[in-house]
Design an enzyme around this catalytic site. Structure first.
Site, PDB file in Angstrom:
ATOM      1  N   SER A   1       0.874  -1.178   0.000  1.00  0.00           N
ATOM      2  CA  SER A   1       0.000   0.000   0.000  1.00  0.00           C
ATOM      3  C   SER A   1       0.907   1.222   0.000  1.00  0.00           C
ATOM      4  O   SER A   1       2.082   1.122   0.413  1.00  0.00           O
ATOM      5  CB  SER A   1      -0.844  -0.005   1.283  1.00  0.00           C
ATOM      6  OG  SER A   1      -1.400   1.275   1.511  1.00  0.00           O
TER       7      SER A   1
ATOM      8  N   TYR B   1      -2.261  -0.898  10.337  1.00  0.00           N
ATOM      9  CA  TYR B   1      -2.285  -1.244   8.914  1.00  0.00           C
ATOM     10  C   TYR B   1      -1.001  -0.725   8.235  1.00  0.00           C
ATOM     11  O   TYR B   1      -0.349  -1.452   7.480  1.00  0.00           O
ATOM     12  CB  TYR B   1      -3.527  -0.654   8.257  1.00  0.00           C
ATOM     13  CG  TYR B   1      -3.626  -0.944   6.777  1.00  0.00           C
ATOM     14  CD1 TYR B   1      -3.993  -2.200   6.315  1.00  0.00           C
ATOM     15  CD2 TYR B   1      -3.328   0.041   5.832  1.00  0.00           C
ATOM     16  CE1 TYR B   1      -4.071  -2.468   4.947  1.00  0.00           C
ATOM     17  CE2 TYR B   1      -3.408  -0.213   4.470  1.00  0.00           C
ATOM     18  CZ  TYR B   1      -3.776  -1.471   4.041  1.00  0.00           C
ATOM     19  OH  TYR B   1      -3.845  -1.733   2.691  1.00  0.00           O
TER      20      TYR B   1
HETATM   21  P1  NDP Z   1     -11.158  -6.391  -0.925  1.00  0.00           P
HETATM   22  O1  NDP Z   1     -11.725  -6.363   0.452  1.00  0.00           O
HETATM   23  O2  NDP Z   1     -12.070  -6.201  -2.071  1.00  0.00           O
HETATM   24  O3  NDP Z   1     -10.351  -7.733  -1.167  1.00  0.00           O
HETATM   25  C1  NDP Z   1      -9.605  -8.354  -0.161  1.00  0.00           C
HETATM   26  C2  NDP Z   1      -9.429  -9.805  -0.568  1.00  0.00           C
HETATM   27  O4  NDP Z   1      -8.629 -10.453   0.423  1.00  0.00           O
HETATM   28  C3  NDP Z   1     -10.745 -10.538  -0.647  1.00  0.00           C
HETATM   29  O5  NDP Z   1     -10.722 -11.423  -1.730  1.00  0.00           O
HETATM   30  C4  NDP Z   1     -10.792 -11.320   0.653  1.00  0.00           C
HETATM   31  O6  NDP Z   1     -11.530 -12.521   0.453  1.00  0.00           O
HETATM   32  C5  NDP Z   1      -9.315 -11.625   0.854  1.00  0.00           C
HETATM   33  N1  NDP Z   1      -8.974 -11.924   2.240  1.00  0.00           N
HETATM   34  C6  NDP Z   1      -9.026 -11.101   3.311  1.00  0.00           C
HETATM   35  N2  NDP Z   1      -8.665 -11.762   4.422  1.00  0.00           N
HETATM   36  C7  NDP Z   1      -8.372 -13.033   4.042  1.00  0.00           C
HETATM   37  C8  NDP Z   1      -7.954 -14.180   4.722  1.00  0.00           C
HETATM   38  N3  NDP Z   1      -7.733 -14.168   6.042  1.00  0.00           N
HETATM   39  N4  NDP Z   1      -7.788 -15.330   4.028  1.00  0.00           N
HETATM   40  C9  NDP Z   1      -8.018 -15.369   2.691  1.00  0.00           C
HETATM   41  N5  NDP Z   1      -8.395 -14.288   1.986  1.00  0.00           N
HETATM   42  C10 NDP Z   1      -8.576 -13.143   2.650  1.00  0.00           C
HETATM   43  O7  NDP Z   1     -10.015  -5.261  -0.916  1.00  0.00           O
HETATM   44  P2  NDP Z   1      -8.877  -4.872  -1.972  1.00  0.00           P
HETATM   45  O8  NDP Z   1      -9.058  -5.571  -3.234  1.00  0.00           O
HETATM   46  O9  NDP Z   1      -8.818  -3.418  -1.972  1.00  0.00           O
HETATM   47  O10 NDP Z   1      -7.580  -5.425  -1.219  1.00  0.00           O
HETATM   48  C11 NDP Z   1      -6.577  -6.165  -1.874  1.00  0.00           C
HETATM   49  C12 NDP Z   1      -5.222  -5.733  -1.352  1.00  0.00           C
HETATM   50  O11 NDP Z   1      -4.998  -4.376  -1.710  1.00  0.00           O
HETATM   51  C13 NDP Z   1      -5.074  -5.817   0.157  1.00  0.00           C
HETATM   52  O12 NDP Z   1      -3.806  -6.355   0.491  1.00  0.00           O
HETATM   53  C14 NDP Z   1      -5.137  -4.369   0.594  1.00  0.00           C
HETATM   54  O13 NDP Z   1      -4.428  -4.131   1.791  1.00  0.00           O
HETATM   55  C15 NDP Z   1      -4.493  -3.679  -0.593  1.00  0.00           C
HETATM   56  N6  NDP Z   1      -4.790  -2.251  -0.711  1.00  0.00           N
HETATM   57  C16 NDP Z   1      -6.069  -1.817  -0.983  1.00  0.00           C
HETATM   58  C17 NDP Z   1      -6.330  -0.469  -1.089  1.00  0.00           C
HETATM   59  C18 NDP Z   1      -7.688   0.086  -1.386  1.00  0.00           C
HETATM   60  O14 NDP Z   1      -7.874   1.310  -1.357  1.00  0.00           O
HETATM   61  N7  NDP Z   1      -8.688  -0.732  -1.700  1.00  0.00           N
HETATM   62  C19 NDP Z   1      -5.263   0.535  -0.912  1.00  0.00           C
HETATM   63  C20 NDP Z   1      -3.975  -0.043  -0.647  1.00  0.00           C
HETATM   64  C21 NDP Z   1      -3.763  -1.375  -0.563  1.00  0.00           C
HETATM   65  P3  NDP Z   1     -12.468 -13.239   1.535  1.00  0.00           P
HETATM   66  O15 NDP Z   1     -13.044 -12.194   2.417  1.00  0.00           O
HETATM   67  O16 NDP Z   1     -13.463 -13.947   0.668  1.00  0.00           O
HETATM   68  O17 NDP Z   1     -11.556 -14.176   2.255  1.00  0.00           O
END
Ligand code: NDP
Length: 260
Positions: A143, A156
């Site tokens: 991030s 975070y």
């Molecule tokens: P989403 O919430 O849309 O996606 C997060 C994904 O991670 C989901 O598929 C969720 O699936 C999965 N996930 C979360 N916890 C677990 C777990 N314990 N085991 C398996 N899967 C898990 O958010 P984003 O797409 O935005 O996030 C993706 C990445 O991007 C993350 O690392 C986030 O920190 C990073 N990011 C996002 C930003 C933003 O503004 N959106 C900014 C900066 C970084 P499920 O719940 O089905 O398990």
């Protein structure tokens, strides 16, 4: 190292929504075979069905990335269903929102488990397969808060700084193994991320910025994988913040206090 993705084999964690989902779809468009990991089975199946419907090779592993057995299942699936592994996308991540002083102590533990420890252990477990892979690469989704900590996101920011430091170290070490390491540092991206934070005790009043779409981030991720880039920040204001912080961290410290 430039790579042709057709026929490559990848694991994408957190592929049920947002950046992970779009990255999986974009990789599939380039002819990459996929193992997709996440907890929400229905959402994961929607992605695998879509890829399979157009003839893609894809398998779902339903479970929590903090569970060692689930990580092992993903590696086994790559070996058995895809015949190996060339690309590991450590994307699964969660957030939390609020001041440190109000935070449940469990919050930092959970964030580090998902955002950092699971990513480290997934990388460790994938190494033997990646070493046998074709132009292998580890993609760690961090991030802009991994470059610069901000208020209301202390744990975070710490978890993503850990990803940044870990990735820079292994990038040098893995050169000898022939494995690239790409760090993706998104800024505000239109996903479910902010609705699914594990704890929210307060919301910061950041100035309004237009978020980037997850599909645009995914396009940039796949382009960076193909071009063998080391770092991308797929968000204009993120690049501005990082540059400003390098130039004058004291100024950014001052600006941040205005939002508390
Ligand atoms: P989403 O919430 O849309 O996606 C997060 C994904 O991670 C989901 O598929 C969720 O699936 C999965 N996930 C979360 N916890 C677990 C777990 N314990 N085991 C398996 N899967 C898990 O958010 P984003 O797409 O935005 O996030 C993706 C990445 O991007 C993350 O690392 C986030 O920190 C990073 N990011 C996002 C930003 C933003 O503004 N959106 C900014 C900066 C970084 P499920 O719940 O089905 O398990």
């Amino acid at each position: 190292m430039k790579r042709n993705l057709h026929g490559a084999r990848a694991i994408v964690t957190g592929a049920s929504s947002g950046i992970g989902r779009e990255t999986a779809l974009e990789l599939a468009r380039h002819g990459v075979g996929l193992i997709l990991v996440a907890r929400r089975e229905d959402r994961l199946r929607e992605v695998t069905d879509r890829i399979a419907a157009v003839g893609g090779t894809v398998e779902a592993v339903v479970g929590d990335v903090t569970d060692r057995a689930v990580r092992q299942q993903a590696i086994d699936a790559a070996r058995e269903k895809l015949g190996g592994l060339d690309i590991l996308v450590n994307n699964a991540g969660v957030g939390a929102m609020g001041l440190f002083v109000d935070a449940d102590p469990e919050r930092v533990r959970r964030l580090m488990e998902v955002n950092f420890f699971a990513l480290v252990e997934m990388t460790r477990l994938a190494l033997p397969l990646l070493q046998q892979g074709n132009r292998p690469i580890v993609v760690n989704v961090s991030s802009i808060l991994g470059h610069r900590g901000v208020p209301y996101s202390s744990e975070y920011s710490a978890s993503k700084s850990a990803v940044q430091g870990f990735s820079e170290s292994i990038r040098a070490e893995f050169t000898k193994l022939g494995i690239d390491v790409l760090v993706v540092s998104p800024g505000t991206t239109e996903t479910e991320f902010f609705d699914r934070v594990i704890e929210r005790t307060a919301d910061p009043k950041w100035p309004e910025h237009r978020p980037v779409s997850a599909a645009e981030v995914a396009r940039q991720v796949v382009r960076a994988i193909r071009k063998g880039k080391h770092e991308i920040i797929p968000y204009r204001w993120g690049r501005v913040l990082c540059r400003l912080n390098r130039f004058s961290p004291r100024l950014v410290d001052y600006l941040m206090t205005r939002y508390v």
